[in-house]
Design a protein around this motif. Structure first.
Motif, PDB file in Angstrom:
ATOM      1  N   ALA A  17      -7.396   6.889   4.598  1.00 12.97           N
ATOM      2  CA  ALA A  17      -6.231   6.015   4.363  1.00 12.97           C
ATOM      3  C   ALA A  17      -5.100   6.798   3.717  1.00 12.97           C
ATOM      4  O   ALA A  17      -3.932   6.624   4.079  1.00 12.97           O
ATOM      5  CB  ALA A  17      -6.635   4.836   3.476  1.00 12.97           C
ATOM      6  N   GLY A  18      -5.449   7.675   2.772  1.00 14.27           N
ATOM      7  CA  GLY A  18      -4.415   8.491   2.130  1.00 14.27           C
ATOM      8  C   GLY A  18      -3.726   9.399   3.124  1.00 14.27           C
ATOM      9  O   GLY A  18      -2.499   9.510   3.147  1.00 14.27           O
ATOM     10  N   ALA A  21      -1.477   7.420   5.304  1.00  5.86           N
ATOM     11  CA  ALA A  21      -0.238   7.043   4.617  1.00  5.86           C
ATOM     12  C   ALA A  21       0.737   8.212   4.617  1.00  5.86           C
ATOM     13  O   ALA A  21       1.929   8.031   4.881  1.00  5.86           O
ATOM     14  CB  ALA A  21      -0.544   6.607   3.187  1.00  5.86           C
ATOM     15  N   LEU A  22       0.233   9.421   4.355  1.00  2.00           N
ATOM     16  CA  LEU A  22       1.108  10.600   4.386  1.00  2.00           C
ATOM     17  C   LEU A  22       1.686  10.787   5.783  1.00  2.00           C
ATOM     18  O   LEU A  22       2.857  11.116   5.953  1.00  2.00           O
ATOM     19  CB  LEU A  22       0.319  11.844   3.982  1.00  2.00           C
ATOM     20  CG  LEU A  22       0.142  12.079   2.488  1.00  2.00           C
ATOM     21  CD1 LEU A  22      -0.737  13.277   2.249  1.00  2.00           C
ATOM     22  CD2 LEU A  22       1.495  12.290   1.836  1.00  2.00           C
ATOM     23  N   ILE A  24       2.173   8.452   8.046  1.00  2.00           N
ATOM     24  CA  ILE A  24       3.185   7.417   8.285  1.00  2.00           C
ATOM     25  C   ILE A  24       4.495   7.821   7.619  1.00  2.00           C
ATOM     26  O   ILE A  24       5.570   7.721   8.223  1.00  2.00           O
ATOM     27  CB  ILE A  24       2.696   6.060   7.735  1.00  2.00           C
ATOM     28  CG1 ILE A  24       1.598   5.501   8.621  1.00  2.00           C
ATOM     29  CG2 ILE A  24       3.850   5.062   7.643  1.00  2.00           C
ATOM     30  CD1 ILE A  24       0.961   4.252   8.088  1.00  2.00           C
ATOM     31  N   LEU A  25       4.389   8.306   6.362  1.00  7.44           N
ATOM     32  CA  LEU A  25       5.606   8.696   5.653  1.00  7.44           C
ATOM     33  C   LEU A  25       6.328   9.799   6.408  1.00  7.44           C
ATOM     34  O   LEU A  25       7.546   9.802   6.521  1.00  7.44           O
ATOM     35  CB  LEU A  25       5.274   9.169   4.239  1.00  7.44           C
ATOM     36  CG  LEU A  25       4.855   8.082   3.256  1.00  7.44           C
ATOM     37  CD1 LEU A  25       4.533   8.687   1.912  1.00  7.44           C
ATOM     38  CD2 LEU A  25       5.931   7.036   3.106  1.00  7.44           C
ATOM     39  N   VAL A  29       8.778   7.270   8.455  1.00  7.34           N
ATOM     40  CA  VAL A  29       9.815   7.070   7.443  1.00  7.34           C
ATOM     41  C   VAL A  29      10.832   8.200   7.455  1.00  7.34           C
ATOM     42  O   VAL A  29      12.016   7.977   7.340  1.00  7.34           O
ATOM     43  CB  VAL A  29       9.170   6.922   6.049  1.00  7.34           C
ATOM     44  CG1 VAL A  29      10.233   6.850   4.974  1.00  7.34           C
ATOM     45  CG2 VAL A  29       8.305   5.684   6.001  1.00  7.34           C
TER      46      VAL A  29
ATOM     47  N   ALA B 159       0.749   8.177  -1.900  1.00  6.96           N
ATOM     48  CA  ALA B 159       1.180   8.070  -0.503  1.00  6.96           C
ATOM     49  C   ALA B 159       0.879   6.679   0.032  1.00  6.96           C
ATOM     50  O   ALA B 159       1.704   6.071   0.729  1.00  6.96           O
ATOM     51  CB  ALA B 159       0.486   9.136   0.346  1.00  6.96           C
ATOM     52  N   ILE B 160      -0.298   6.150  -0.313  1.00  9.02           N
ATOM     53  CA  ILE B 160      -0.654   4.804   0.144  1.00  9.02           C
ATOM     54  C   ILE B 160       0.308   3.785  -0.448  1.00  9.02           C
ATOM     55  O   ILE B 160       0.785   2.872   0.241  1.00  9.02           O
ATOM     56  CB  ILE B 160      -2.112   4.487  -0.247  1.00  9.02           C
ATOM     57  CG1 ILE B 160      -3.069   5.380   0.545  1.00  9.02           C
ATOM     58  CG2 ILE B 160      -2.443   3.026  -0.013  1.00  9.02           C
ATOM     59  CD1 ILE B 160      -4.490   5.299   0.121  1.00  9.02           C
ATOM     60  N   SER B 162       3.465   4.242  -1.408  1.00  8.96           N
ATOM     61  CA  SER B 162       4.781   4.312  -0.757  1.00  8.96           C
ATOM     62  C   SER B 162       4.732   3.702   0.637  1.00  8.96           C
ATOM     63  O   SER B 162       5.631   2.940   1.021  1.00  8.96           O
ATOM     64  CB  SER B 162       5.250   5.759  -0.660  1.00  8.96           C
ATOM     65  OG  SER B 162       5.379   6.309  -1.932  1.00  8.96           O
ATOM     66  N   ALA B 163       3.679   4.020   1.386  1.00  9.05           N
ATOM     67  CA  ALA B 163       3.608   3.535   2.767  1.00  9.05           C
ATOM     68  C   ALA B 163       3.507   2.020   2.790  1.00  9.05           C
ATOM     69  O   ALA B 163       4.219   1.342   3.541  1.00  9.05           O
ATOM     70  CB  ALA B 163       2.419   4.171   3.485  1.00  9.05           C
ATOM     71  N   VAL B 166       6.848   0.433   1.881  1.00 12.01           N
ATOM     72  CA  VAL B 166       7.827   0.406   2.975  1.00 12.01           C
ATOM     73  C   VAL B 166       7.547  -0.792   3.884  1.00 12.01           C
ATOM     74  O   VAL B 166       8.471  -1.501   4.310  1.00 12.01           O
ATOM     75  CB  VAL B 166       7.771   1.727   3.768  1.00 12.01           C
ATOM     76  CG1 VAL B 166       8.518   1.590   5.075  1.00 12.01           C
ATOM     77  CG2 VAL B 166       8.368   2.848   2.945  1.00 12.01           C
ATOM     78  N   TYR B 167       6.260  -1.072   4.131  1.00 15.93           N
ATOM     79  CA  TYR B 167       5.933  -2.231   4.958  1.00 15.93           C
ATOM     80  C   TYR B 167       6.188  -3.543   4.221  1.00 15.93           C
ATOM     81  O   TYR B 167       6.534  -4.552   4.840  1.00 15.93           O
ATOM     82  CB  TYR B 167       4.486  -2.146   5.457  1.00 15.93           C
ATOM     83  CG  TYR B 167       4.387  -1.216   6.637  1.00 15.93           C
ATOM     84  CD1 TYR B 167       4.725  -1.657   7.905  1.00 15.93           C
ATOM     85  CD2 TYR B 167       4.008   0.105   6.476  1.00 15.93           C
ATOM     86  CE1 TYR B 167       4.678  -0.808   8.986  1.00 15.93           C
ATOM     87  CE2 TYR B 167       3.962   0.975   7.545  1.00 15.93           C
ATOM     88  CZ  TYR B 167       4.298   0.510   8.799  1.00 15.93           C
ATOM     89  OH  TYR B 167       4.276   1.358   9.860  1.00 15.93           O
TER      90      TYR B 167
END
Lengths: 156, 259
Positions: A17-18, A21-22, A24-25, A29, B159-160, B162-163, B166-167
């Motif tokens: 998941a981490g 997330a990175l 996705i960023l 983003v 990171a989780i 921030s992601a 954003v959502y």
């Protein structure tokens, strides 16, 4: 050992998941997906005044983003600002008499370099210098000119 | 006359002594980290208790912080007719500041205090001395895996955060308030820089994770071995951790975004 297996799976999910997330960023983003990837070449253009242009500002042609500003230096030989443009290799057939202008996106938006292809047969080569340029419009100068013109019109 | 002066001196000496102990302690941990490569199981178990169990509060906070940013940002931006910039505002606020900082504060409160209490109680109940008696190095067996787990978990948690934030902003801005979906993402992608914003945010979260975990394990290891001492150490972890994170955040921000 069942307990530790569940723990390991949970940790695996957490790390995944981490990483997601990175990812996705980075992809969704940031500007990674819109930046100039892979092969590119540079051309230069000199302007009297670049206004608020910055390194990494976009370079567009007909509104399509094709590159970004690589560097901005001041040239004491010509007393002009020399802007280096980095353009993706897939956009490599601009005529020699292409015009480079500095425009502003919206009223208060960031400034960008817009290329307008001319009609010449010969193409611009990597490293070449764009001859025809149009400087940024500085709001204060425009207002000053406008006031000057109205004042002189009233005198007549 | 000399009494208060002496007390001041004693406090000063005590402060620097503790600071020195903290740094020696850190060096001792760092020296034992390579040995952990042989026993990754220890670290995995600690990542579970430090990272996975903190995930819920991070997810919920991240979502709500993002939603609040969406709401507040929309109200302010719509005054200037710039609702389309909501995506940039939310993403930059989260990636640069709120993601690393709020995650670190929550991390110090949730995982740091748990680490301190656990290690402090181990010391109070003489489990650490017991290990030493059995020729097991408690630094290697107890402290180093916890330190490494915290250090590794923090950037992932940030990171989780921030992601998901954003959502959360997307949900409020696009779903409820009617910002254009394409504008939300495209403005964000046009203005958030991978190098300047995302990487710097990740660097921040790595630094915060390092400092918050260091403070937590040190306070636990250095606690007075009584129930009162452990409770004080736990409080100190949260307070000092939060202060260190906020102070460092200013320094890092000035270095990264100062020009």
């Amino acid at each position: 050992m069942k307990q530790s297996k569940a723990v390991e799976i949970a940790v695996g999910l957490f790390v995944a998941a981490g990483m997601a997330a990175l990812f996705i960023l980075a992809m969704k983003v940031s500007n990674l997906s819109t930046s100039v990837n892979g092969e590119s070449y540079t051309i230069t253009a000199s302007f009297d005044n670049i206004g608020g242009l910055k390194v990494r500002s976009p370079v567009t042609v007909s509104g399509v983003r094709i590159g970004r500003v690589d560097s901005i230096v001041y040239d004491f030989e010509t007393y002009e600002a020399v802007v280096q443009l980095r353009i993706g290799n897939s956009y490599d057939r601009f005529p020699e008499d292409t015009t480079a202008s500095i425009f502003t996106a919206g009223l208060l938006g960031e400034q960008y370099v817009a290329l307008e292809p001319g009609g010449s047969e010969d193409n611009i080569m990597p490293g070449d210098r764009i001859q025809l340029t149009q400087s940024a419009l500085v709001l204060e100068q425009m207002i000053g000119q406008f006031l000057y013109n109205t004042a002189s019109a009233e005198e007549k | 006359m000399l009494g208060p002066l002496q007390r001041l001196g004693r406090t000063g000496i005590g402060f620097f002594e503790r600071l020195g102990r903290g740094h020696v302690f850190l060096l001792q941990i760092l020296a034992r980290l390579p040995a952990l490569l042989l026993r990754p199981g220890l670290v995995v178990r600690q990542i579970y208790s430090v990272g996975v169990l903190t995930l819920l509060i991070i997810l919920v906070s991240g979502l709500f912080v993002g939603m609040v940013l969406g709401l507040q940002g929309f109200n302010t931006l719509s005054d200037f007719g710039a609702e389309e910039s909501l995506g940039v505002a939310v993403a930059l606020a989260l990636v640069r500041e709120l993601g690393p900082v709020v995650t670190a504060l929550l991390f110090a409160g949730r995982a740091g205090s748990a680490l301190t209490a656990e290690i402090g109680l181990m010391k109070a109940t003489e489990q650490l001395s017991g290990m030493e008696m059995m020729a097991v190095d408690p630094m290697k067996r107890v402290i180093a895996p916890r330190f490494l787990a915290g250090f590794l978990s923090m950037p992932l948690l940030a990171a989780i955060f921030s992601a998901i934030g954003v959502y959360g902003g997307f949900f409020v801005g696009v779903g409820l308030l009617g910002v254009d979906e394409g504008a939300y993402w495209s403005q964000m992608q046009a203005n958030v820089d991978l190098q300047d914003d995302i990487y710097n945010g990740v660097i921040k979260s790595i630094v915060f994770g390092f400092v918050a975990t260091w403070i937590a394990v040190f306070e636990g290891y250095d606690a007075v071995p009584t129930s009162e001492g452990v409770s004080r150490a736990t409080t100190r972890t949260v307070v000092h951790g939060a202060l260190a994170v906020l102070g460092l955040d200013f320094v890092l921000t000035a270095l990264m975004f100062g020009d």
